[in-house]
Design a protein around this motif. Sequence first.
Motif: not given
Length: 296
Positions: A194, A196, A201-202, A204-206, A217, A223
């Motif tokens: 992941r 950060r 916030k993490f 988000r993979w799109e 997420e 991370t």
Amino acid sequence: MKKPDLADLTAFAAIVAQRSFRKAADELGLSPSTLSHMMQVLEQNMGVRLLHRTTRSVAPTEAGERLVTRLRPLLRDLDLALEDVNEFRDRPSGILRINTSEPAARLLLERVVPTFLARYPEMSLDLATENRLVDIVAGGFDAGIRLGEALPQDMIAVRFGGEARFVAVASPGYLAGRRTPQTPDDLKDHECIRFRLPSGKFFRWEFARSGQEIALEVPGSLTLDHLGLMAESAARGLGIAYVSVSVAQPYLDQGKLVLVLGEWCPLIPGLFLYYPGNRHVPLGLRAFIDVLKEAE
């Protein structure tokens, strides 16, 4: 109160902008001890404390915040006045400060910077690489470079570098003995590396395919906050990473990484150089944009 000189006020504004004596000293070409002494003299001359100092950070006091708020537009006007004189020169000179990301900086160093510095020997280029979006005006930058989807409002943008693409990648070793994801929803059964954001916030993979868009997420035990380290970690078999193609390409070429969910990772708007539309464009920035367009 003894009237402070311009050098002290410029140094004070740099310290507030950087929130660090060391970083401000680097920017100004001074030693931190010299800068600290300048601030002591400034505070003595003005008869008020301007900075809160700790061993790890520096921040303006209420008086310091009020002073720097008034100083910023004055220093910008001074820069513009000097730039107006620069217009009468045959060739630009001075420092061009650009805020960008590390991958974009690498692209600039490959395609743009050598030509720019060779063509304009009286120019100096200051590239600041950060993993977060910054206010380029407040930070004292002439321009910024980011992906098109992350551009601030009310900015003039110049595209370069073509379209971009973020991809999910994993090592052959990680995928061996595991079911390769066929849809983004399958990522819930995998170790994902992941990212950060500076906000905490993490990222988000799109994904998108046939008009369907998904933002996830993802789960994961590791991370990081650096795309290069994410690709390296994926190559070591620690999980699936989601990074730009430019970051992953060396590992893909060596066979250390392979694409995952490739059909779900479309092209997106690429990189843009951007700058405020309501300010005079420095001669050096105009020259840089010309070289940037030539590299397209």
